[in-house]
Motif scaffolding. Structure first.
Motif, PDB file in Angstrom:
ATOM      1  N   ILE A  68       0.938  -3.293   9.657  1.00 10.90           N
ATOM      2  CA  ILE A  68       1.472  -4.553   9.115  1.00 10.90           C
ATOM      3  C   ILE A  68       0.319  -5.437   8.669  1.00 10.90           C
ATOM      4  O   ILE A  68       0.339  -5.983   7.566  1.00 10.90           O
ATOM      5  CB  ILE A  68       2.358  -5.261  10.165  1.00 10.90           C
ATOM      6  N   GLN A  69      -0.694  -5.557   9.510  1.00 15.16           N
ATOM      7  CA  GLN A  69      -1.844  -6.402   9.171  1.00 15.16           C
ATOM      8  C   GLN A  69      -2.560  -5.876   7.929  1.00 15.16           C
ATOM      9  O   GLN A  69      -2.991  -6.650   7.084  1.00 15.16           O
ATOM     10  CB  GLN A  69      -2.799  -6.502  10.347  1.00 15.16           C
ATOM     11  N   GLN A  70      -2.687  -4.571   7.808  1.00 21.87           N
ATOM     12  CA  GLN A  70      -3.347  -3.980   6.644  1.00 21.87           C
ATOM     13  C   GLN A  70      -2.523  -4.157   5.372  1.00 21.87           C
ATOM     14  O   GLN A  70      -3.089  -4.311   4.286  1.00 21.87           O
ATOM     15  CB  GLN A  70      -3.619  -2.494   6.878  1.00 21.87           C
ATOM     16  N   ASP A  71      -1.199  -4.144   5.498  1.00 17.33           N
ATOM     17  CA  ASP A  71      -0.326  -4.248   4.324  1.00 17.33           C
ATOM     18  C   ASP A  71      -0.148  -5.679   3.815  1.00 17.33           C
ATOM     19  O   ASP A  71       0.217  -5.887   2.659  1.00 17.33           O
ATOM     20  CB  ASP A  71       1.059  -3.668   4.631  1.00 17.33           C
ATOM     21  N   LEU A  72      -0.374  -6.664   4.671  1.00 16.56           N
ATOM     22  CA  LEU A  72      -0.098  -8.054   4.290  1.00 16.56           C
ATOM     23  C   LEU A  72      -0.838  -8.521   3.034  1.00 16.56           C
ATOM     24  O   LEU A  72      -0.224  -9.203   2.200  1.00 16.56           O
ATOM     25  CB  LEU A  72      -0.368  -8.992   5.456  1.00 16.56           C
ATOM     26  N   PRO A  73      -2.109  -8.215   2.839  1.00 18.08           N
ATOM     27  CA  PRO A  73      -2.752  -8.674   1.599  1.00 18.08           C
ATOM     28  C   PRO A  73      -2.050  -8.173   0.337  1.00 18.08           C
ATOM     29  O   PRO A  73      -1.910  -8.923  -0.634  1.00 18.08           O
ATOM     30  CB  PRO A  73      -4.178  -8.111   1.704  1.00 18.08           C
ATOM     31  N   ASN A  74      -1.563  -6.945   0.361  1.00 19.78           N
ATOM     32  CA  ASN A  74      -0.835  -6.421  -0.804  1.00 19.78           C
ATOM     33  C   ASN A  74       0.486  -7.151  -1.004  1.00 19.78           C
ATOM     34  O   ASN A  74       0.884  -7.426  -2.135  1.00 19.78           O
ATOM     35  CB  ASN A  74      -0.593  -4.916  -0.651  1.00 19.78           C
ATOM     36  N   TYR A  75       1.169  -7.465   0.091  1.00 16.39           N
ATOM     37  CA  TYR A  75       2.425  -8.221  -0.012  1.00 16.39           C
ATOM     38  C   TYR A  75       2.148  -9.604  -0.597  1.00 16.39           C
ATOM     39  O   TYR A  75       2.906 -10.093  -1.437  1.00 16.39           O
ATOM     40  CB  TYR A  75       3.077  -8.356   1.369  1.00 16.39           C
ATOM     41  N   MET A  76       1.060 -10.244  -0.149  1.00 15.83           N
ATOM     42  CA  MET A  76       0.734 -11.584  -0.640  1.00 15.83           C
ATOM     43  C   MET A  76       0.382 -11.551  -2.125  1.00 15.83           C
ATOM     44  O   MET A  76       0.826 -12.406  -2.887  1.00 15.83           O
ATOM     45  CB  MET A  76      -0.392 -12.187   0.181  1.00 15.83           C
ATOM     46  N   GLU A 136      11.194   0.881   9.489  1.00 17.98           N
ATOM     47  CA  GLU A 136      10.637   0.606   8.159  1.00 17.98           C
ATOM     48  C   GLU A 136      11.240  -0.676   7.579  1.00 17.98           C
ATOM     49  O   GLU A 136      10.526  -1.514   7.012  1.00 17.98           O
ATOM     50  CB  GLU A 136      10.889   1.785   7.229  1.00 17.98           C
ATOM     51  N   ALA A 137      12.547  -0.844   7.735  1.00 16.13           N
ATOM     52  CA  ALA A 137      13.204  -2.055   7.237  1.00 16.13           C
ATOM     53  C   ALA A 137      12.707  -3.296   7.974  1.00 16.13           C
ATOM     54  O   ALA A 137      12.432  -4.334   7.354  1.00 16.13           O
ATOM     55  CB  ALA A 137      14.721  -1.926   7.373  1.00 16.13           C
ATOM     56  N   LEU A 138      12.571  -3.208   9.284  1.00 17.04           N
ATOM     57  CA  LEU A 138      12.074  -4.347  10.065  1.00 17.04           C
ATOM     58  C   LEU A 138      10.625  -4.664   9.720  1.00 17.04           C
ATOM     59  O   LEU A 138      10.250  -5.838   9.620  1.00 17.04           O
ATOM     60  CB  LEU A 138      12.219  -4.068  11.560  1.00 17.04           C
ATOM     61  N   SER A 139       9.822  -3.638   9.533  1.00 19.81           N
ATOM     62  CA  SER A 139       8.427  -3.844   9.160  1.00 19.81           C
ATOM     63  C   SER A 139       8.334  -4.549   7.808  1.00 19.81           C
ATOM     64  O   SER A 139       7.575  -5.511   7.650  1.00 19.81           O
ATOM     65  CB  SER A 139       7.700  -2.496   9.117  1.00 19.81           C
ATOM     66  N   GLY A 140       9.109  -4.091   6.846  1.00 21.21           N
ATOM     67  CA  GLY A 140       9.115  -4.724   5.527  1.00 21.21           C
ATOM     68  C   GLY A 140       9.592  -6.166   5.591  1.00 21.21           C
ATOM     69  O   GLY A 140       9.036  -7.055   4.934  1.00 21.21           O
ATOM     70  N   THR A 141      10.603  -6.408   6.406  1.00 13.74           N
ATOM     71  CA  THR A 141      11.123  -7.768   6.564  1.00 13.74           C
ATOM     72  C   THR A 141      10.069  -8.670   7.184  1.00 13.74           C
ATOM     73  O   THR A 141       9.841  -9.795   6.721  1.00 13.74           O
ATOM     74  CB  THR A 141      12.391  -7.751   7.435  1.00 13.74           C
ATOM     75  N   LEU A 142       9.403  -8.181   8.218  1.00 12.51           N
ATOM     76  CA  LEU A 142       8.366  -8.977   8.875  1.00 12.51           C
ATOM     77  C   LEU A 142       7.228  -9.301   7.914  1.00 12.51           C
ATOM     78  O   LEU A 142       6.758 -10.445   7.858  1.00 12.51           O
ATOM     79  CB  LEU A 142       7.829  -8.232  10.096  1.00 12.51           C
ATOM     80  N   LYS A 143       6.800  -8.318   7.134  1.00 15.81           N
ATOM     81  CA  LYS A 143       5.722  -8.553   6.167  1.00 15.81           C
ATOM     82  C   LYS A 143       6.144  -9.586   5.135  1.00 15.81           C
ATOM     83  O   LYS A 143       5.355 -10.471   4.771  1.00 15.81           O
ATOM     84  CB  LYS A 143       5.334  -7.247   5.479  1.00 15.81           C
ATOM     85  N   THR A 144       7.375  -9.509   4.683  1.00 10.58           N
ATOM     86  CA  THR A 144       7.870 -10.465   3.693  1.00 10.58           C
ATOM     87  C   THR A 144       7.952 -11.871   4.277  1.00 10.58           C
ATOM     88  O   THR A 144       7.548 -12.848   3.635  1.00 10.58           O
ATOM     89  CB  THR A 144       9.246 -10.017   3.169  1.00 10.58           C
ATOM     90  N   VAL A 145       8.450 -11.989   5.500  1.00 12.06           N
ATOM     91  CA  VAL A 145       8.562 -13.306   6.143  1.00 12.06           C
ATOM     92  C   VAL A 145       7.177 -13.908   6.374  1.00 12.06           C
ATOM     93  O   VAL A 145       6.949 -15.085   6.051  1.00 12.06           O
ATOM     94  CB  VAL A 145       9.344 -13.200   7.470  1.00 12.06           C
ATOM     95  N   LEU A 146       6.258 -13.127   6.911  1.00  9.46           N
ATOM     96  CA  LEU A 146       4.910 -13.651   7.148  1.00  9.46           C
ATOM     97  C   LEU A 146       4.246 -14.049   5.837  1.00  9.46           C
ATOM     98  O   LEU A 146       3.592 -15.097   5.759  1.00  9.46           O
ATOM     99  CB  LEU A 146       4.063 -12.621   7.896  1.00  9.46           C
ATOM    100  N   THR A 147       4.420 -13.238   4.809  1.00 12.77           N
ATOM    101  CA  THR A 147       3.855 -13.560   3.495  1.00 12.77           C
ATOM    102  C   THR A 147       4.427 -14.873   2.975  1.00 12.77           C
ATOM    103  O   THR A 147       3.683 -15.742   2.503  1.00 12.77           O
ATOM    104  CB  THR A 147       4.161 -12.423   2.500  1.00 12.77           C
ATOM    105  N   THR A 148       5.729 -15.041   3.074  1.00 18.79           N
ATOM    106  CA  THR A 148       6.381 -16.263   2.596  1.00 18.79           C
ATOM    107  C   THR A 148       5.867 -17.482   3.355  1.00 18.79           C
ATOM    108  O   THR A 148       5.589 -18.532   2.759  1.00 18.79           O
ATOM    109  CB  THR A 148       7.904 -16.140   2.747  1.00 18.79           C
ATOM    110  N   LEU A 149       5.704 -17.348   4.654  1.00 17.87           N
ATOM    111  CA  LEU A 149       5.213 -18.474   5.454  1.00 17.87           C
ATOM    112  C   LEU A 149       3.781 -18.854   5.083  1.00 17.87           C
ATOM    113  O   LEU A 149       3.439 -20.040   5.080  1.00 17.87           O
ATOM    114  CB  LEU A 149       5.330 -18.147   6.944  1.00 17.87           C
ATOM    115  N   VAL A 150       2.957 -17.876   4.757  1.00 16.64           N
ATOM    116  CA  VAL A 150       1.585 -18.175   4.335  1.00 16.64           C
ATOM    117  C   VAL A 150       1.585 -18.811   2.953  1.00 16.64           C
ATOM    118  O   VAL A 150       0.925 -19.834   2.729  1.00 16.64           O
ATOM    119  CB  VAL A 150       0.704 -16.897   4.362  1.00 16.64           C
ATOM    120  N   ILE A 151       2.327 -18.247   2.034  1.00 18.00           N
ATOM    121  CA  ILE A 151       2.350 -18.768   0.658  1.00 18.00           C
ATOM    122  C   ILE A 151       2.879 -20.199   0.622  1.00 18.00           C
ATOM    123  O   ILE A 151       2.386 -21.028  -0.145  1.00 18.00           O
ATOM    124  CB  ILE A 151       3.150 -17.834  -0.259  1.00 18.00           C
ATOM    125  N   ARG A 152       3.839 -20.504   1.468  1.00 19.22           N
ATOM    126  CA  ARG A 152       4.404 -21.862   1.496  1.00 19.22           C
ATOM    127  C   ARG A 152       3.575 -22.831   2.330  1.00 19.22           C
ATOM    128  O   ARG A 152       3.916 -24.004   2.457  1.00 19.22           O
ATOM    129  CB  ARG A 152       5.836 -21.817   2.010  1.00 19.22           C
TER     130      ARG A 152
END
Length: 91
Positions: free
Chosen positions: A68-76, A19-35
């Motif tokens: 992870i793919q389904q959760d990414l839009p919510n993270y973004m 769960e921690a790794l999944s959350g970290t990955l979603k956050t990192v991918l989100t940050t890379l897209v936003i930037r």
């Protein structure tokens, strides 16, 4: 602690780590897209390629990648902050 309790504790710890790794990955991918470093399409491609390296029979791993793919839009959305209020005037 008996063997059953030890095994349950180890499984619980592994689930927490996933769960921690999944959350970290979603956050990192989100940050890379936003930037602007990755596009949403690039992230989708990365996740698709990741699924191809998951060994057949590891359905739970593939399901986690799908989640992870389904959760990414919510993270973004959350990372971009609240949407602007159309009723709020700037003047």
């Amino acid at each position: 602690m008996n063997q059953g309790e030890d095994q349950a504790a180890r499984i619980g710890a592994l689930e927490e780590r996933v769960e921690a790794l999944s959350g970290t990955l979603k956050t990192v991918l989100t940050t890379l897209v936003i930037r602007g470093i990755f596009t949403k399409e690039a992230v989708a491609q990365i996740l698709a390629e990741t699924k191809t390296v998951v060994q057949p029979g590891q359905g739970k791993a593939a399901a986690e990648i799908d989640q992870i793919q389904q959760d990414l839009p919510n993270y973004m959305r959350a990372a971009m902050g609240p949407p602007p209020d159309p009723d709020e005037d700037d003047h």
